[in-house]
Design a protein around this motif. Structure first.
Motif, PDB file in Angstrom:
ATOM      1  N   VAL A 201       0.840  -1.204   0.000  1.00 25.99           N
ATOM      2  CA  VAL A 201       0.000   0.000   0.000  1.00 25.99           C
ATOM      3  C   VAL A 201       0.873   1.251   0.000  1.00 25.99           C
ATOM      4  O   VAL A 201       0.665   2.177  -0.789  1.00 25.99           O
ATOM      5  N   PHE A 202       1.867   1.249   0.859  1.00 22.60           N
ATOM      6  CA  PHE A 202       2.708   2.443   1.012  1.00 22.60           C
ATOM      7  C   PHE A 202       3.490   2.734  -0.260  1.00 22.60           C
ATOM      8  O   PHE A 202       3.544   3.875  -0.731  1.00 22.60           O
TER       9      PHE A 202
ATOM     10  N   THR B 298       2.913   1.635  -3.384  1.00 23.11           N
ATOM     11  CA  THR B 298       2.087   1.936  -4.547  1.00 23.11           C
ATOM     12  C   THR B 298       1.481   3.335  -4.462  1.00 23.11           C
ATOM     13  O   THR B 298       1.514   4.085  -5.432  1.00 23.11           O
ATOM     14  N   LEU B 299       0.932   3.675  -3.310  1.00 20.04           N
ATOM     15  CA  LEU B 299       0.147   4.907  -3.250  1.00 20.04           C
ATOM     16  C   LEU B 299       0.917   6.093  -2.681  1.00 20.04           C
ATOM     17  O   LEU B 299       0.426   7.203  -2.688  1.00 20.04           O
ATOM     18  N   PHE B 300       2.116   5.838  -2.157  1.00 20.86           N
ATOM     19  CA  PHE B 300       2.877   6.973  -1.633  1.00 20.86           C
ATOM     20  C   PHE B 300       4.226   7.133  -2.316  1.00 20.86           C
ATOM     21  O   PHE B 300       4.551   8.180  -2.838  1.00 20.86           O
ATOM     22  N   LEU B 301       4.987   6.033  -2.317  1.00 19.92           N
ATOM     23  CA  LEU B 301       6.353   6.126  -2.816  1.00 19.92           C
ATOM     24  C   LEU B 301       6.406   6.299  -4.333  1.00 19.92           C
ATOM     25  O   LEU B 301       7.112   7.164  -4.837  1.00 19.92           O
ATOM     26  N   VAL B 302       5.617   5.480  -5.049  1.00 24.75           N
ATOM     27  CA  VAL B 302       5.624   5.563  -6.512  1.00 24.75           C
ATOM     28  C   VAL B 302       5.208   6.962  -6.976  1.00 24.75           C
ATOM     29  O   VAL B 302       5.920   7.586  -7.774  1.00 24.75           O
ATOM     30  N   PRO B 303       4.092   7.512  -6.459  1.00 25.46           N
ATOM     31  CA  PRO B 303       3.741   8.874  -6.883  1.00 25.46           C
ATOM     32  C   PRO B 303       4.822   9.897  -6.531  1.00 25.46           C
ATOM     33  O   PRO B 303       5.083  10.817  -7.317  1.00 25.46           O
ATOM     34  N   THR B 304       5.443   9.726  -5.363  1.00 29.70           N
ATOM     35  CA  THR B 304       6.474  10.686  -4.980  1.00 29.70           C
ATOM     36  C   THR B 304       7.641  10.664  -5.957  1.00 29.70           C
ATOM     37  O   THR B 304       8.122  11.705  -6.404  1.00 29.70           O
TER      38      THR B 304
ATOM     39  N   ALA C  56       7.533   9.434  -9.024  1.00 27.50           N
ATOM     40  CA  ALA C  56       7.033   9.832 -10.346  1.00 27.50           C
ATOM     41  C   ALA C  56       6.919  11.347 -10.446  1.00 27.50           C
ATOM     42  O   ALA C  56       7.062  11.918 -11.534  1.00 27.50           O
ATOM     43  N   SER C  57       6.666  12.007  -9.310  1.00 24.75           N
ATOM     44  CA  SER C  57       6.478  13.460  -9.348  1.00 24.75           C
ATOM     45  C   SER C  57       7.738  14.156  -9.856  1.00 24.75           C
ATOM     46  O   SER C  57       7.659  15.207 -10.485  1.00 24.75           O
TER      47      SER C  57
ATOM     48  N   PHE D 218       7.290  13.922 -13.657  1.00 22.09           N
ATOM     49  CA  PHE D 218       6.158  14.678 -14.204  1.00 22.09           C
ATOM     50  C   PHE D 218       6.324  16.188 -14.009  1.00 22.09           C
ATOM     51  O   PHE D 218       5.748  16.982 -14.746  1.00 22.09           O
TER      52      PHE D 218
ATOM     53  N   LEU E  61      -2.319  14.065 -17.718  1.00 25.67           N
ATOM     54  CA  LEU E  61      -2.617  12.773 -17.100  1.00 25.67           C
ATOM     55  C   LEU E  61      -2.497  11.608 -18.082  1.00 25.67           C
ATOM     56  O   LEU E  61      -2.393  10.469 -17.679  1.00 25.67           O
TER      57      LEU E  61
ATOM     58  N   THR F 133       2.504  19.589 -10.144  1.00 28.07           N
ATOM     59  CA  THR F 133       3.449  18.607  -9.614  1.00 28.07           C
ATOM     60  C   THR F 133       4.787  19.254  -9.275  1.00 28.07           C
ATOM     61  O   THR F 133       5.410  18.915  -8.263  1.00 28.07           O
TER      62      THR F 133
ATOM     63  N   ASN G 128       4.469  20.637  -6.028  1.00 26.05           N
ATOM     64  CA  ASN G 128       4.614  19.577  -5.038  1.00 26.05           C
ATOM     65  C   ASN G 128       6.072  19.289  -4.720  1.00 26.05           C
ATOM     66  O   ASN G 128       6.456  19.127  -3.566  1.00 26.05           O
TER      67      ASN G 128
END
Lengths: 279, 329, 287
Positions: C19-20, C22-28, C30-31, C34, C41, C259, C262
């Motif tokens: 969970v962590f 996929t939903l936290f580390l990967v987006p971070t 990826a940011s 991007f 998107l 992003t 961010n």
């Protein structure tokens, strides 16, 4: 430091402090309550006055019925999200905290790095939406639950890790000798013993998730999956001229934390101050 | 309650934590039904040795046989052992009944069988009225008995007890020593008992294993160790007050590196004797007295006398070692 | 020799890790990519550092950055100081102490949006209770939330009102951990109450200070909902902070720019918090 003030002085200071606290902290809540029970016309005046007509039930039913019972749906969604996410935070967080405390290894540094990031780094919202879309979880309750789990894990792991340190290892070993497998040791021996800290975690995280506004704003837009805080926010623009209903909504949103606070004061204090002494 | 008694055989057993060798090659045979005590100072490796036998620690090398079966790599629960922990390790959230029956319920045994075994153990240990209490509501001695009960229901081939009496007060400890000895007789099971207290070792053991720095110093019955210690270490560890051990020139004059004589084997006289000295201090215990004699030839000697009559501190006295009771190492 | 399996298997970490990551580390992670793109998107066009350049060139974006710093330092500083003073007061044995602690703490648990709406009403320039009260004593109250020079500070005040209870609570726990012996020793040495505060309380309550300052700084830098509920960053961009800028860019469809915001926020937190933590830890060793 408690000994050197005289009794009379402690009493006078208490009365003075209460007077100040009443103006600063209690009056805003009283204002909310008074607004919530006034008529539409009277509420629009914003006055700090006793309502001339007592419209409590009328306002309550009207705000619940508003926009096709949207508030009830919001309460339902928020409850589902809160319960599911907190359950995940308890089980997953305790499992990580357990291994982290019991099994020292090089991996611990990796886990701690993750925990530190989780506490510090602001979520990258747009890329998160991109990931959620890829997984088909964007604008879904499941997605929201998993997001809350991901964002709350760091706190949960830290809280559990330090508490598990106080549970003697002898208990694990007694269970091993009794023939317990890892899952049985964890679920039948350790998890029941974590009850005090679990109650703390449940209370603190429930309030945080129930009150969360930012994450549903990004990840749960749209009318189908509204949450309590989103509804309140949206009512702000819809009820421009119906402040009585807007404040009734605030009142309704304030009552659950108030109840939790009254019944679980000790656990909240424990959770909020965890780590304050050790730094 | 008939536990099958079994032998335990350790062959060249060793354990290291990183670069530190805790157990340095141990060979030992424990006979079926024996009450075997591992004794030694803290850090000697006695608890680690017990944990190796239990399987809670993995051996670095060597083998462990229990009841004729090599169990070196077996899970703890598959070794036919039960363990009583120093802290008792009772599950705080379970009642006494659930604590004792925990292992059986994990093994998914029928409820009636679990209840029968719990009742049997409870009656042997007189825990009947306490079965529905939580550990918190028990006294130290009662917790101790629950821990033993939890071990008993496993019908183990070997009981492992890790300093089980060290959390009790002195009076209760003396009582539990007798109870444990009785229990051992009643069950006829093999028991391995770890302690740092030589009194427990002497009073309970069939066989004492004296450990020092990860090695066995000596194995034998209590009286063998008392009468024929093989090393100054064993000589000094067994017996209270401690044996007088004299080293240096005084020992060399007697033809050895260490000369040992027990306090109870020194005869005191105010007129004549082998060594002369001045009494520095006297401890009267009622039934016996312990004297500290500062001698010219041997340094300070401790002397144990029956009764309360003895010379006053400061006076001159003579001592003579009893024939055939001294040791030369 | 076969190694037996540990009773603490690593797969226990797996559900949390999945969970962590996929939903936290990967987006971070990826940011970082991007933020270098123009992005809708679906398709991302690499444009180098253009987003960042824009962030440091557009006056309203720069203002957001400055406001973020002002807001974080202001809220964190006031929460720490007031929190400590309140904690000292609320551990001194005054009348109704327990009740007062609850009263100070309760706003922490209340919906931020609710607090925002309530204060927006109380701070209304003409009808609001604050200015009505000020008028009684002859003061012409300002437009708290709609005066560009004042809006940010008014929101910071609301944040202080809502958050000071947490700082107080943490300080109370910190004070409880100080042995009364120190105060008794200080009194025997003739220290006055003020001297006791500076020479005993302040140094010994340091672990709590570290927690309060760190938590409130991170919270202040990331602050969004209280601002969004009161001013939406307005009037104009007067009370915009990084988090509200990010949301506005996201709403406008400038995903790459949002992003980049961010990443800047992330960098800002790291630049401020990491040296601070390092400094706090270093001082701890010195003690």
């Amino acid at each position: 430091m408690s000994t050197s003030f005289s009794r009379a002085r402690r009493r006078n200071m208490g009365i003075a402090a209460t007077a100040v606290a009443f103006v600063v902290f209690i009056l805003p809540f009283l204002f909310t309550f008074l607004m919530a029970v006034k008529t539409k016309k009277e509420a629009a005046l914003f006055l700090f006055s006793w309502p001339s007509e007592w419209h409590f039930w009328a306002n309550l039913t009207e705000v619940i019925k508003a926009r096709n019972y949207m508030l009830l749906l919001a309460y339902f969604n928020s409850t589902v999200i809160t319960v599911a996410a907190v359950a995940g935070l308890v089980v997953f967080g305790a499992m990580v905290g357990y291994v982290l405390q019991r099994r020292p290894s090089g991996w611990n540094r990796v886990i701690y790095a993750g925990v530190l990031m989780g506490l510090m780094v602001p979520p990258a919202v747009v890329p998160t939406i991109w990931v959620l879309q890829g997984l088909g979880l964007f604008k879904t309750i499941h997605g929201m639950v998993l997001i809350q789990v991901a964002y709350g894990l760091a706190f949960s792991v830290l809280l559990y890790r330090s508490f598990i340190g106080t549970i003697p290892r002898d208990l694990d070993e007694a269970a091993i000798i009794d023939g317990a497998k890892p899952l049985a040791i964890f679920f039948k021996v350790i998890l029941p013993l974590l009850k005090p800290v679990t109650v703390t975690l449940i209370v603190v995280q429930s309030i945080a998730i129930f009150n969360d506004f930012t994450n549903p704003l990004y990840y749960l837009p749209g009318k189908d999956n509204v949450t309590v805080q989103l509804t309140l926010f949206n009512f702000q623009s819809q009820f421009q001229s119906q402040f009585n209903l807007l404040f009734m909504n605030i009142l309704l949103v304030t009552i659950p934390p108030l109840l939790v606070f009254i019944f679980f004061n000790r656990q909240i204090v424990a959770g909020m101050t965890a780590g304050a002494v050790k730094g | 309650m008939t536990a099958s008694s079994s032998s335990v055989v350790l062959k060249n057993l060793a354990k290291s934590f990183g670069a530190v060798d805790i157990i340095k090659g141990i060979d030992l045979v424990i006979e079926p039904g024996e009450f075997c005590v591992f004794v030694g100072p803290s850090g000697c490796g006695k608890s680690t040795l017990l944990r190796l036998i239990s399987g809670l620690e993995e051996a670095t090398s060597g083998t462990i046989e229990i009841a004729g079966r090599v169990v070196t790599d077996a899970e703890p629960s598959e070794r036919g052992i039960a363990m009583v922990f120093q802290s008792y390790a009772l599950y705080p959230h379970l009642t006494v009944r659930q604590n004792i029956g925990f292992g059986l319920s994990l093994a998914k045994r029928p409820k009636a069988e679990i209840e029968a075994k719990v009742q049997a153990a409870a009656s042997v240990l007189q825990l009947g009225p306490l079965l529905d209490r939580k550990p918190k509501a028990l006294s130290g001695g009662q917790r101790q008995r629950v821990a033993i009960g939890r071990a008993m229901v496993r019908d183990p081939a070997v009981f492992l007890l890790d300093e089980p009496l060290s959390n009790l007060d002195a009076a209760l400890r003396a009582q539990m020593r007798i109870e444990l000895t009785d229990l051992h007789k009643k069950l006829g099971a093999t028991m391995i008992y770890v302690t740092h207290d030589q009194v427990e070792a002497m009073t309970m053991a069939d066989k004492i294993v004296v450990l020092n720095a990860g090695r066995i110093e000596q194995v034998g019955s209590p009286m063998e160790l008392y009468n024929h210690p093989v090393s100054p270490f064993v000589a000094g560890f067994i017996g209270s007050p401690k044996m007088n051990l004299i080293t240096g020139p005084a020992a060399a004059a007697l033809g050895c590196t260490t000369y040992g004589i027990r306090p109870e084997h020194l005869d005191l006289s105010t007129t004549e004797g082998q060594w002369q000295g001045r009494i520095r201090h006297v401890e009267r215990l009622g039934a016996e007295s312990v004297l500290y004699l500062q001698t010219e030839a041997m340094g300070e000697l401790v002397i144990r006398l029956p009764g309360q009559d003895c010379p006053a501190p400061g006076s001159i006295a003579f001592v003579t070692p009893r024939a055939g009771r001294s040791f030369r190492f | 020799m076969t190694r037996r399996r540990s009773p603490y298997p690593y797969w226990f970490v797996l559900p949390a890790a999945v969970v962590f990551v996929t939903l936290f580390l990967v987006p971070t992670v990826a940011s970082l990519w991007f933020s270098l793109t123009r992005w809708d998107l679906f398709e991302a066009h690499f444009i180098g550092l253009d987003n960042y350049r824009q962030f440091f060139k557009e006056p309203f974006l720069v203002q957001g950055l400055v406001n973020t710093l002002i807001y974080a330092v202001l809220t964190s500083g006031t929460k720490s100081v007031l929190g400590l003073l309140l904690a000292v007061l609320l551990t001194s044995g005054i009348l109704w102490q327990g009740f007062l602690r609850s009263v100070v703490f309760f706003p922490v648990l209340v919906s931020t949006i609710g607090v925002g709406i309530t204060f927006a009403a109380l701070m209304h320039p003409t009808k609001g209770a604050i200015n009505v009260a000020l008028a009684y004593v002859g003061i012409d109250g300002p437009a708290w939330l709609s005066d560009p020079g004042l809006a940010l500070y008014s929101v910071a005040f609301i944040d202080l009102w809502k958050g000071v209870g947490l700082a107080t609570l943490i300080y109370i726990a910190g004070l409880a951990a100080i042995s009364p012996d120190y105060y008794e020793a200080a009194r025997i040495d003739g220290a006055t109450r003020v001297q006791q505060f500076w020479r005993v309380t302040v140094p010994l309550v340091r672990p709590a200070t570290v927690t309060v300052v760190t938590l409130s700084l991170i919270g202040g830098l990331r602050s969004f909902d209280i601002i969004w509920a009161t001013t939406k960053g307005g009037p104009g961009f007067a009370s915009d902070v990084l988090a509200s800028v990010i949301y506005k860019q996201y709403q406008a469809g400038f995903y790459g720019l949002a992003t980049a915001g961010n990443v800047i926020l992330f960098a800002l937190i790291a630049i401020i918090i990491l040296p601070l933590t390092w400094w706090f830890n270093k001082r701890e060793v010195d003690l």
